[in-house]
Design a protein around this motif. Structure first.
Motif, mmCIF file in Angstrom:
data_model
loop_
_atom_site.group_PDB
_atom_site.id
_atom_site.type_symbol
_atom_site.label_atom_id
_atom_site.label_comp_id
_atom_site.label_asym_id
_atom_site.label_seq_id
_atom_site.Cartn_x
_atom_site.Cartn_y
_atom_site.Cartn_z
ATOM 1 N N ALA A 23 15.661 -27.660 -86.054
ATOM 2 C CA ALA A 23 15.713 -27.513 -84.607
ATOM 3 C C ALA A 23 16.025 -26.218 -84.291
ATOM 4 N N SER A 24 15.627 -25.970 -82.904
ATOM 5 C CA SER A 24 15.682 -24.403 -82.516
ATOM 6 C C SER A 24 15.430 -24.575 -80.986
ATOM 7 N N THR A 25 15.636 -23.394 -80.313
ATOM 8 C CA THR A 25 15.451 -23.014 -78.980
ATOM 9 C C THR A 25 13.817 -22.944 -78.497
ATOM 10 N N HIS A 26 13.056 -22.763 -79.508
ATOM 11 C CA HIS A 26 11.560 -22.760 -79.289
ATOM 12 C C HIS A 26 10.630 -23.816 -80.187
ATOM 13 N N TRP A 27 10.015 -24.304 -79.551
ATOM 14 C CA TRP A 27 9.271 -25.241 -80.522
ATOM 15 C C TRP A 27 8.285 -24.885 -81.447
ATOM 16 N N LEU A 28 7.778 -23.541 -81.452
ATOM 17 C CA LEU A 28 7.043 -22.977 -82.583
ATOM 18 C C LEU A 28 7.912 -22.551 -83.654
ATOM 19 N N ALA A 29 9.082 -22.025 -83.361
ATOM 20 C CA ALA A 29 10.065 -21.594 -84.275
ATOM 21 C C ALA A 29 10.412 -22.910 -85.204
ATOM 22 N N THR A 30 10.706 -23.989 -84.239
ATOM 23 C CA THR A 30 10.975 -25.326 -85.075
ATOM 24 C C THR A 30 9.698 -25.784 -85.924
ATOM 25 N N ALA A 31 8.589 -25.534 -85.572
ATOM 26 C CA ALA A 31 7.539 -26.073 -86.185
ATOM 27 C C ALA A 31 7.285 -25.151 -87.493
ATOM 28 N N THR A 32 7.537 -23.750 -87.253
ATOM 29 C CA THR A 32 7.328 -22.882 -88.284
ATOM 30 C C THR A 32 8.294 -23.270 -89.531
ATOM 31 N N ALA A 33 9.599 -23.442 -89.091
ATOM 32 C CA ALA A 33 10.651 -23.974 -90.187
ATOM 33 C C ALA A 33 10.317 -25.062 -90.742
ATOM 34 N N PRO A 401 19.117 -16.819 -69.086
ATOM 35 C CA PRO A 401 19.413 -15.155 -68.818
ATOM 36 C C PRO A 401 18.781 -14.883 -67.615
ATOM 37 N N THR A 402 19.841 -14.334 -66.727
ATOM 38 C CA THR A 402 19.022 -13.842 -65.333
ATOM 39 C C THR A 402 19.449 -12.318 -65.562
ATOM 40 N N VAL A 403 18.737 -11.321 -64.960
ATOM 41 C CA VAL A 403 18.587 -9.849 -65.256
ATOM 42 C C VAL A 403 18.666 -9.361 -63.744
ATOM 43 N N ALA A 404 19.567 -8.285 -63.877
ATOM 44 C CA ALA A 404 19.448 -7.344 -62.486
ATOM 45 C C ALA A 404 18.407 -6.476 -62.685
ATOM 46 N N PRO A 405 18.110 -5.659 -61.648
ATOM 47 C CA PRO A 405 17.237 -4.706 -61.575
ATOM 48 C C PRO A 405 17.460 -3.478 -62.672
ATOM 49 N N ALA A 406 18.725 -3.242 -62.815
ATOM 50 C CA ALA A 406 19.079 -2.161 -63.594
ATOM 51 C C ALA A 406 18.948 -2.638 -65.292
ATOM 52 N N GLY A 407 18.350 -3.653 -65.474
ATOM 53 C CA GLY A 407 18.187 -4.257 -66.913
ATOM 54 C C GLY A 407 19.393 -4.858 -67.531
ATOM 55 N N GLU A 408 20.459 -5.029 -67.110
ATOM 56 C CA GLU A 408 21.758 -5.747 -67.720
ATOM 57 C C GLU A 408 21.410 -7.377 -67.512
ATOM 58 N N THR A 409 21.801 -7.919 -68.715
ATOM 59 C CA THR A 409 21.697 -9.437 -69.030
ATOM 60 C C THR A 409 23.027 -9.945 -69.143
ATOM 61 N N ARG A 410 23.496 -11.178 -68.431
ATOM 62 C CA ARG A 410 24.543 -11.977 -68.653
ATOM 63 C C ARG A 410 24.592 -12.595 -69.872
ATOM 64 N N GLY A 411 23.731 -12.263 -70.996
ATOM 65 C CA GLY A 411 23.697 -12.793 -72.153
ATOM 66 C C GLY A 411 23.312 -14.044 -72.462
ATOM 67 N N ASP A 412 22.282 -14.221 -73.113
ATOM 68 C CA ASP A 412 21.736 -15.413 -73.609
ATOM 69 C C ASP A 412 20.876 -14.899 -74.923
ATOM 70 N N THR A 413 20.491 -16.030 -75.730
ATOM 71 C CA THR A 413 19.928 -15.765 -77.134
ATOM 72 C C THR A 413 19.169 -17.069 -77.522
ATOM 73 N N CYS A 414 19.189 -17.156 -78.867
ATOM 74 C CA CYS A 414 18.340 -18.149 -79.373
ATOM 75 C C CYS A 414 19.370 -18.751 -80.332
ATOM 76 N N HIS A 415 18.724 -20.207 -81.102
ATOM 77 C CA HIS A 415 19.522 -20.688 -82.058
ATOM 78 C C HIS A 415 18.437 -21.203 -82.972
ATOM 79 N N ILE A 416 18.764 -21.501 -84.265
ATOM 80 C CA ILE A 416 17.895 -22.309 -85.222
ATOM 81 C C ILE A 416 18.901 -23.294 -86.088
ATOM 82 N N ASP A 417 18.742 -24.203 -86.334
ATOM 83 C CA ASP A 417 19.345 -25.054 -87.458
ATOM 84 C C ASP A 417 18.291 -25.630 -88.613
#
Length: 604
Positions: A23-33, A401-417
């Motif tokens: 299980a993961s945050t993207h179907w292609l990663a899940t299918a790969t695993a 994740p939403t991004v301001a014009p200067a490029g900073e992100t309030r943090g998000d990521t991925c996960h896999i199990d």
């Protein structure tokens, strides 16, 4: 009062089988695993293959220049959770004095000055060497193929690129060339390529071709990453001054010695007992033990106080999270953290007594004998002088994740199990090195990460920027054991929200008896009433973000109790995935988040 029952309808079934689950945050990663499992690989082969695919297909959420943490058990030792430590430290040149001399008050949220030593790739290769069974070329073949031959682009990748397109065009031309080929942003579903990253991975494979064994070949690839062409290109890239989220231009400080001197490793997990289950997390150099503290505070309440679907339960959970997160700010870091005391029954009982009928708007860390709790700056908004007159970066949003014009992100990521039929189980959260982190390195096909933004430039804090010290990461995968056997691996993207979104899942499954998919589908919430880990490090006193599906009665009740509620929509918060194993029967389960129509589970 009985625990609220789950909705009879789930967006997807909880998968059940006996062979293997991914299980993961993207179907292609899940299918790969899952493909790796189907071809005889174990859970570690599968997780590593899926993780490198995540670098390719979710480049706005993680990258090779970032970091990762994992927690796993092997089939041989199912009672011993181990942390895979893939969080790099601050470079030798990353001193408070240097950053202050650059005119900075905070470590920037984007640009090479925010880069810790990249650690994700070395950590994944270490796990593969020691616990996998496949050759490196077979494991990386999936990611190389998607990077070389193309994959359909996510709409959210395009949204992220659009948010920083002016920055790319004006200040980061190498990023514009990589992510806006021909000057345009690719459409959702359009095939996109990253041939430079494909070549990078292929060269890592080639570095170990002549090695005497599988393990030696993987070590050769690790050396090439830390000391060879990858290291040289990363160091060369930071020498050119470029725009940071501060609105000013700076060079980075990453050096060859920083890269050559770091290796990923293994650590003993931090654990605590809750309702007959052992919850395993990273140490307090990450935020993981804040979940343990929250559970320790909640453990003294009756079940009716633990139901996330009720006004009483949501209020109690939010207040407990505020207390644990205040301690995170006051004590956590890559230093001597008094975790045993913070998790002790007496201390948590005292914290529990602070939870009243009304929402607290105060920052309330606890008192540890012989320690002075750090009191961070409590900013409700922040705009660096160089950005005066520009759109404020505050209020970047939560969840995706939403991004301001200067490029900073309030943090998000991925996960896999992943769990396999032998009982190997791994939960991992790769992150950092987002495409919006810093200028792309053309010959490598990726950029550096920004994890140092989680350090402070004030002296005397538990997470003051210090060369050789790890920043306090938000990456926080979870492993659950019962009767000395690992039974659940779970996690979620979400920056400061990662553990906050995992907590209702644990309460609903352990206390409420929900199935994995029922618990993931159920409405959730989190507090923003703590200083954020990401630039610009602001907070919202009493803030609570909720999904509207929590219900008018519950939401209005929270408002009456003084919570400053933000309604996020019906399906907006949490991106959990999970795999489960019953040691007695061998039956496996898996589930994934429907929000965003991206995460998936697979198995049989």
């Amino acid at each position: 009062m009985p625990f609220t029952r789950p909705e009879p309808f789930t967006t997807r079934p909880t998968l059940r089988g006996t062979f293997g689950m991914s299980a993961s945050t993207h179907w292609l990663a899940t299918a790969t695993a899952q493909a790796v499992l189907e071809h005889g690989g174990n859970a570690f082969d599968a997780a590593v293959a899926g993780a490198f695919v995540l670098h390719v297909v979710e480049p706005h959420l993680n990258g090779p220049g970032g970091d990762m943490t994992g927690v796993f058990v092997t089939a041989e030792e199912p009672d011993k959770p181990v942390v895979l430590m893939g969080q790099g430290p601050a470079p030798a040149g990353a001193t408070v004095e240097h950053y202050l001399a650059e005119g900075l008050e905070l470590v920037p949220g984007s640009g090479a000055l925010a880069a810790a030593v990249p650690a994700a790739v070395d950590a994944w290769l270490l796990l593969l060497r020691d616990h996998g069974t496949w050759e490196l070329d077979a494991v990386l073949d999936f990611a190389i193929g998607y990077a070389r031959d193309g994959h359909p682009m996510l709409g959210r990748v395009g949204t992220t690129i659009a948010a920083v397109s002016a920055l790319f065009r004006t200040h980061w031309p190498t990023s514009a060339e990589l992510w806006m080929p021909g000057g345009r942003i690719p459409d959702e579903g359009e095939l996109v390529w990253n041939p430079a990253y494909a070549r990078t991975l292929q060269r890592l494979v080639e570095a170990g071709v002549a090695a005497s064994s599988r393990e030696a070949g993987i070590d050769a690839a690790r050396r090439e990453w830390r000391e060879g062409f990858v290291a040289r290109a990363m160091v060369e890239s930071v020498r050119t001054p470029h725009r940071h989220s501060s609105g000013t231009d700076h060079r980075g400080v990453l050096a060859l010695d920083d890269l050559a001197g770091f290796e990923a490793g293994y650590e003993t997990a931090a654990t605590m007992e809750f309702r007959g289950h052992t919850i395993a997390k990273t140490g307090p150099w990450g935020q993981g033990p804040a979940l343990l503290q929250t559970l320790a505070i909640l453990a003294g309440f009756e079940d009716q106080y633990l139901d996330p679907s009720t006004e009483l339960g949501a209020h109690t959970i939010l207040e407990a999270q505020k207390l644990a997160l205040a301690d995170r700010e006051a004590y956590y870091g890559d230093t001597d953290v008094p975790l045993d005391y913070l998790l002790s029954e007496g201390y948590c009982a005292g914290r529990r007594e602070l939870i009243g009928e009304q929402a607290s708007h105060e920052f309330r860390p606890g008192t540890v004998p012989g320690r002075e709790p750090y009191q961070p700056p409590l900013r409700t908004e922040y705009l660096p002088p160089a950005l005066a007159g520009d759109a404020s970066p505050a209020g970047l949003g939560v969840g995706e994740p939403t991004v301001a014009p200067a490029g900073e992100t309030r943090g998000d990521t991925c996960h896999i199990d992943v769990v396999d039929r032998w009982g190997n189980m791994v939960s991992a959260t790769p992150s950092g090195g987002w495409l919006q982190s810093s200028p792309a390195i053309p010959e490598l096909g990726f950029c550096l990460g920004t994890r140092l933004q989680m350090t402070w430039l004030e002296p005397g804090t538990p997470s003051t920027l210090t060369p050789g010290k790890r920043p306090r990461t938000t990456l926080t995968p979870t492993l659950v054991l019962r009767d000395g056997q690992a039974v659940t691996a779970l996690g979620s993207p979400g920056g400061d929200q990662q553990d906050q979104w995992q907590l209702p899942y644990l309460l609903r499954t352990i206390v409420g008896g929900y199935s994995p998919q029922e618990a993931i589908d159920a409405p959730t919430f989190h507090t923003t009433s703590m200083p954020g880990s990401f630039w610009p490090r602001t907070w919202e006193p009493g803030g609570a973000v909720v999904e509207d599906r929590l219900g008018e009665h519950v939401i209005e009740g929270l408002e009456r109790r003084g919570h400053v509620v933000t309604r996020a929509g019906d399906w907006a918060l949490g991106r959990l995935s999970v795999v489960v194993r019953d040691p007695e029967t061998g039956v496996l389960q898996a589930a994934a988040n429907p929000r965003g129509a991206q995460g998936y589970a697979a198995g049989r």
